[in-house]
Scaffold this motif. Sequence first.
Motif, PDB file in Angstrom:
ATOM      1  N   LEU A 266       0.852  -1.188   0.000  1.00  0.00           N
ATOM      2  CA  LEU A 266       0.000   0.000   0.000  1.00  0.00           C
ATOM      3  C   LEU A 266       0.887   1.237   0.000  1.00  0.00           C
ATOM      4  CD1 LEU A 266      -2.692  -1.049   2.619  1.00  0.00           C
ATOM      5  CD2 LEU A 266      -3.075  -0.668   0.187  1.00  0.00           C
ATOM      6  N   THR A 267       0.810   2.013  -1.052  1.00  0.00           N
ATOM      7  CA  THR A 267       1.601   3.236  -1.145  1.00  0.00           C
ATOM      8  C   THR A 267       0.879   4.370  -0.425  1.00  0.00           C
ATOM      9  OG1 THR A 267       0.531   3.984  -3.172  1.00  0.00           O
ATOM     10  CG2 THR A 267       2.410   2.482  -3.400  1.00  0.00           C
ATOM     11  N   PRO A 268       1.584   5.451  -0.094  1.00  0.00           N
ATOM     12  CA  PRO A 268       0.905   6.618   0.501  1.00  0.00           C
ATOM     13  C   PRO A 268      -0.234   7.142  -0.377  1.00  0.00           C
ATOM     14  CG  PRO A 268       3.269   6.805   0.794  1.00  0.00           C
ATOM     15  CD  PRO A 268       3.054   5.628  -0.104  1.00  0.00           C
ATOM     16  N   ALA A 269      -0.045   7.109  -1.708  1.00  0.00           N
ATOM     17  CA  ALA A 269      -1.109   7.578  -2.602  1.00  0.00           C
ATOM     18  C   ALA A 269      -2.340   6.684  -2.496  1.00  0.00           C
ATOM     19  CB  ALA A 269      -0.602   7.607  -4.045  1.00  0.00           C
ATOM     20  N   MET A 270      -2.135   5.372  -2.394  1.00  0.00           N
ATOM     21  CA  MET A 270      -3.257   4.449  -2.228  1.00  0.00           C
ATOM     22  C   MET A 270      -3.969   4.691  -0.899  1.00  0.00           C
ATOM     23  SD  MET A 270      -1.612   0.868  -3.552  1.00  0.00           S
ATOM     24  CE  MET A 270      -1.399   0.496  -5.309  1.00  0.00           C
ATOM     25  N   GLN A 271      -3.185   4.898   0.150  1.00  0.00           N
ATOM     26  CA  GLN A 271      -3.782   5.149   1.458  1.00  0.00           C
ATOM     27  C   GLN A 271      -4.622   6.420   1.451  1.00  0.00           C
ATOM     28  OE1 GLN A 271      -0.252   5.170   3.881  1.00  0.00           O
ATOM     29  NE2 GLN A 271      -0.199   2.937   4.070  1.00  0.00           N
ATOM     30  N   ALA A 272      -4.126   7.453   0.768  1.00  0.00           N
ATOM     31  CA  ALA A 272      -4.886   8.699   0.668  1.00  0.00           C
ATOM     32  C   ALA A 272      -6.178   8.486  -0.105  1.00  0.00           C
ATOM     33  CB  ALA A 272      -4.028   9.771  -0.001  1.00  0.00           C
ATOM     34  N   GLU A 273      -6.126   7.711  -1.176  1.00  0.00           N
ATOM     35  CA  GLU A 273      -7.319   7.449  -1.983  1.00  0.00           C
ATOM     36  C   GLU A 273      -8.349   6.653  -1.190  1.00  0.00           C
ATOM     37  OE1 GLU A 273      -9.278   7.420  -5.966  1.00  0.00           O
ATOM     38  OE2 GLU A 273      -8.343   8.760  -4.513  1.00  0.00           O
TER      39      GLU A 273
END
Length: 412
Positions: A79-86
């Motif tokens: 899980l990337t930071p961008a995925m977590q934000a989404e």
Amino acid sequence: MPAPRLLRRSVAHRIATEDGSRPLWRHPAAIALAALALVLGTGRLLPDAPQEPDRDDRGAIAPAATSAAAPRAVARGGLTPAMQAEIDRVLAEGAALDRAQGRAALARSSVRCAVFEGQRYCLGFGWTDQSREDLAARLASRPPRQRERTGDLDARGMLARAERRTPAARTEAERAELEMAARSVDKVWLLRHEIQGVPLPDGFSERHPEAAAGLDARGGFGASYPTRSKILTSTVARAQRRTWWCGPATMQAIGWSAQGERRTQSYWARRLGTTTAGTAITDIVRQVNETTDYDDESHAGPYVVLDIGDFTFKQWYRLMMRHVHDYRAPVVLHPVLLKQYYPYLDDDASGHFQVGRGFDQDPGGNRRIGYFEPWDQSRFDPSEPAIGRVQWRNAYRSYRANLDHFQHNVGV
């Protein structure tokens, strides 16, 4: 056989944005390839070939001598930071459910979508090229009445569950669903590339050299399939014990084949969260990933819920062959159970689950698909004809039954 896998721990996350446009992979080259496949793949409704017994019930399948080595499945990603934000953005939008008034508003608030690395995932529907508005309209439409219920969660059931959940329970369930989706996005890219010819994103081959081996620029891997292939012994197939338990019966067969141990349908009903309204396909996929080894790289990789609404028949059939012969893993079939597609039915029925486990290309005849059928109408009405667990039926009819379901998705 491997023991059931321990539940994977949830991770915490944050916010971002999504528009209602089509996915980023829908550029002109991909559209042109899909259009060509549509022309080549258009089928016609053909009669069923005669039913035949299930020959050779051994679980293993031997690769055809003419088959090239197919690439392996893609492993579960991080899980990337961008995925977590989404994920957090989509969860935050769920607050609108508590204010929704009327069926249409509830449907729109329920269908929320995230974009992970150019692929769209919508809660309850899976990986899809459809817009949020299209999916919400399908969810808001009223299911046909006067049909027997066999146990999948229809639109009415999905909306009732969304209304019934507390905000905390909803957030927990949706976070788990979105995390599972985000970690499987590379699997979706590989399937889209292999089956539909969609170009892979930059860097995919470097990240997954084992999966990309043998792939060419047009998509696919150049292998030819045998005439017939199947997996799973028929001893794991059981009729559903309640009219709304096609989901637990499907999971019983899949779990039994993976674990080497039979668990009751009531056990699976509890794990799936099955109610008299039925079972959600997202919950079956979650259980396959949590309790079997079919989601390993040696099989299919992480299971996903995939919308096949833009698949031609040939693409859909190739997906079945890919899963059964190369991955050696069952497919969660999700048709609507109508007499026009399944001649063994006495009455039209609802959305349904079956265990896809074989194919027969039947040269010179009709392509067939092999599956376990949990529904036996005679169990609940002795005046109706019995239905066998092992089925080999016209594949085009199964494809049409899949398309006619309001979600038109499968678990692969």
